[in-house]
Design a protein around this motif. Sequence first.
Motif, PDB file in Angstrom:
ATOM      1  N   LYS A  53       0.826  -1.212   0.000  1.00 41.71           N
ATOM      2  CA  LYS A  53       0.000   0.000   0.000  1.00 41.71           C
ATOM      3  C   LYS A  53       0.862   1.265   0.000  1.00 41.71           C
ATOM      4  O   LYS A  53       0.449   2.279  -0.561  1.00 41.71           O
ATOM      5  N   GLY A  56       1.644   1.748  -3.577  1.00 43.45           N
ATOM      6  CA  GLY A  56       0.504   1.647  -4.490  1.00 43.45           C
ATOM      7  C   GLY A  56       0.683   0.542  -5.517  1.00 43.45           C
ATOM      8  O   GLY A  56       0.223   0.663  -6.648  1.00 43.45           O
ATOM      9  N   LYS A  57       1.338  -0.565  -5.094  1.00 43.43           N
ATOM     10  CA  LYS A  57       1.631  -1.654  -6.033  1.00 43.43           C
ATOM     11  C   LYS A  57       1.189  -2.993  -5.468  1.00 43.43           C
ATOM     12  O   LYS A  57       1.109  -3.187  -4.261  1.00 43.43           O
ATOM     13  N   ARG A  79       1.149  -1.340 -10.780  1.00 37.72           N
ATOM     14  CA  ARG A  79       0.468  -0.233 -10.119  1.00 37.72           C
ATOM     15  C   ARG A  79      -1.021  -0.524 -10.228  1.00 37.72           C
ATOM     16  O   ARG A  79      -1.433  -1.389 -10.991  1.00 37.72           O
ATOM     17  N   ASN A  83      -6.021   3.287  -5.812  1.00 40.90           N
ATOM     18  CA  ASN A  83      -5.315   2.762  -4.641  1.00 40.90           C
ATOM     19  C   ASN A  83      -6.246   2.102  -3.634  1.00 40.90           C
ATOM     20  O   ASN A  83      -5.806   1.263  -2.851  1.00 40.90           O
ATOM     21  N   LEU A  86      -6.302  -1.746  -3.332  1.00 40.82           N
ATOM     22  CA  LEU A  86      -5.327  -2.476  -2.526  1.00 40.82           C
ATOM     23  C   LEU A  86      -5.922  -2.903  -1.190  1.00 40.82           C
ATOM     24  O   LEU A  86      -5.480  -3.889  -0.597  1.00 40.82           O
ATOM     25  N   THR A 107      -0.190  -1.204 -15.254  1.00 39.30           N
ATOM     26  CA  THR A 107      -1.200  -0.772 -14.296  1.00 39.30           C
ATOM     27  C   THR A 107      -2.454  -1.620 -14.419  1.00 39.30           C
ATOM     28  O   THR A 107      -2.930  -1.862 -15.530  1.00 39.30           O
TER      29      THR A 107
END
Length: 115
Positions: A53, A56-57, A79, A83, A86, A107
């Motif tokens: 987190k 952001g991945k 990515r 967000n 996640l 992404t």
Amino acid sequence: MKVTLTATLVILAAALSAPAIASDTHNHGAMQMVSTSPANAQLVDGTVKKVDKSTGKVTLAHGPLTNLGMNMNMTMVFRVKDNNWLNQMKEGDKIRFVADKINGAFTIVQFEPAK
């Protein structure tokens, strides 16, 4: 004379192969990654390996991403478009997703829990 002829042939060979070498920098063979519209992409099965987190991945083991020219199973870091997604993922979860290359980064642009 022999040295001059050899040097001329080397220069000529280099000049003729330069366009082929230059064009190869943009074509990486079977692993060429050309993105098509995510609208044309199908959901791909994946397994969450890691959620980060702070960056952001998410790391996913997944099947082929044909819209990105990746025709084999692999594990990659992505990515996420949102967000908040996640918060809905944890290690070991099975998901289905669509990925695209956005601003040079792979992404996830759509995802759902696997059924």
